[in-house]
Design a protein around this motif. Structure first.
Motif, short mmCIF file in Angstrom:
data_model
loop_
_atom_site.label_atom_id
_atom_site.label_comp_id
_atom_site.label_asym_id
_atom_site.label_seq_id
_atom_site.Cartn_x
_atom_site.Cartn_y
_atom_site.Cartn_z
N ASP A 189 -34.73 40.12 -28.47
CA ASP A 189 -36.12 40.40 -28.07
C ASP A 189 -36.83 39.13 -27.62
O ASP A 189 -37.57 39.13 -26.63
N ALA A 190 -36.59 38.03 -28.35
CA ALA A 190 -37.21 36.76 -27.98
C ALA A 190 -36.71 36.29 -26.61
O ALA A 190 -37.50 35.83 -25.78
N ARG A 191 -35.43 36.42 -26.38
CA ARG A 191 -34.86 36.02 -25.09
C ARG A 191 -35.49 36.83 -23.95
O ARG A 191 -35.84 36.28 -22.91
N ARG A 192 -35.65 38.13 -24.17
CA ARG A 192 -36.27 38.98 -23.14
C ARG A 192 -37.72 38.61 -22.90
O ARG A 192 -38.24 38.81 -21.79
N ALA A 193 -38.38 38.04 -23.92
CA ALA A 193 -39.78 37.62 -23.77
C ALA A 193 -39.91 36.26 -23.09
O ALA A 193 -41.02 35.78 -22.88
N GLY A 194 -38.79 35.62 -22.76
CA GLY A 194 -38.83 34.35 -22.04
C GLY A 194 -38.65 33.12 -22.91
O GLY A 194 -38.84 32.00 -22.45
N VAL A 195 -38.28 33.32 -24.17
CA VAL A 195 -38.06 32.21 -25.10
C VAL A 195 -36.72 31.54 -24.77
O VAL A 195 -35.74 32.22 -24.46
N THR A 196 -36.67 30.21 -24.81
CA THR A 196 -35.42 29.48 -24.65
C THR A 196 -34.67 29.55 -25.97
O THR A 196 -35.20 29.17 -27.00
#
Length: 199
Positions: free
Chosen positions: A119-126
Motif C-alpha cells: 500500500d505504501a509503495r502504491r502511495a508513492g513511498v520509496t
C-alpha cells in the motif's frame, strides 16, 4: 557496536562484496531521505524490531549533520501508553505518502507487513528492504534491496551496523544552511585533529 568495531569489521571484510553493497545501499537510503527532506520510516517484523538500527541512525544523523537520517521507528506492538517515540504503530505505514522513505528490515516476510508495504509503495513511498534471502515479494516491491541470506558471511545485525555507519559518511559538502562559523569550526577540527593511529 561502536565506530572502532565497525572499522575493524570493515578491515576484516576488505576485498569482499559486503563493503560495496552496504555502502551502495546506504547511499540510496541517504539520497532518498535527503532529497525529500526527511520522512524516514523504519519497520521490522513482529519478531524482529530494528531498535539498534534506529538508535544508530539517530546517532549518525547527529554526527553527520544530516537530520533527515533520523528515523521514525514503527513498532508492531506499540501501545498508546508507550513514550511518544515508541508509540508509532503499523498504521503509520498506511498513512505514508509520496516523498517519504520506508526502510524495512525483515529476515522473513509476514503477510500483514507485505500488505502495508504494498500500500505504501502504491502511495508513492520509496521502499528499501534489508534482510531476507532476496527474490521474495518484499524484494519485488522494493526500490532497493540488500539481501542477507541465512548462512551468509555476515548476520543481519552486522549488516545493519555497516549500513548505518555508511549512511552517515560522505554526506557531501556542507549545505547552504550551515553558516560560516560552522564551516570554519569543521575546518579547524580537521586541521587540528591528531593523525590516525597506525594499525
Amino acid at each position: 557496536m561502536d565506530a572502532v568495531r565497525v572499522a575493524l569489521l570493515r578491515e576484516v571484510l576488505a576485498g569482499t562484496e559486503w563493503l560495496g553493497a552496504t555502502r551502495r545501499f546506504a547511499g540510496v537510503l541517504r539520497g532518498s531521505v535527503v532529497a525529500h527532506g526527511g520522512g524516514l520510516l523504519l519497520v521490522g517484523t513482529p519478531d524482529h524490531e530494528p531498535w539498534h538500527l534506529a538508535a544508530h541512525l539517530v546517532d549518525e544523523a547527529a554526527w553527520s549533520g544530516t537530520p533527515e537520517l533520523a528515523p521514525t521507528l514503527v513498532r508492531h506492538h506499540a501501545r498508546p501508553s508507550d513514550p511518544a517515540h515508541l508509540a508509532v504503530g503499523p498504521g503509520r505505514i498506511s498513512a505514508a505518502r509520496r516523498g517519504e522513505t520506508l526502510l524495512v528490515v525483515a529476515p522473513e516476510e509476514p503477510a500483514p507487513l507485505l500488505e502495508r508495504v504494498h500500500d505504501a509503495r502504491r502511495a508513492g513511498v520509496t521502499v528499501l528492504a534489508l534482510g531476507g534471502a532476496g527474490g521474495g515479494e518484499l524484494a519485488a516491491m522494493a526500490h532497493e534491496t540488500l539481501a542477507v541470506p541465512k548462512g551468509a558471511a555476515l548476520d543481519l545485525d552486522s549488516v545493519q551496523h555497516l549500513v548505518s555507519a555508511a549512511a552517515g559518511e560522505n554526506a557531501g559538502p556542507p549545505r547552504a544552511r550551515r553558516g560560516f562559523r560552522d564551516r570554519l569550526s569543521r575546518l579547524t577540527e580537521a586541521l587540528t585533529a591528531p593523525p590516525p593511529a597506525p594499525w
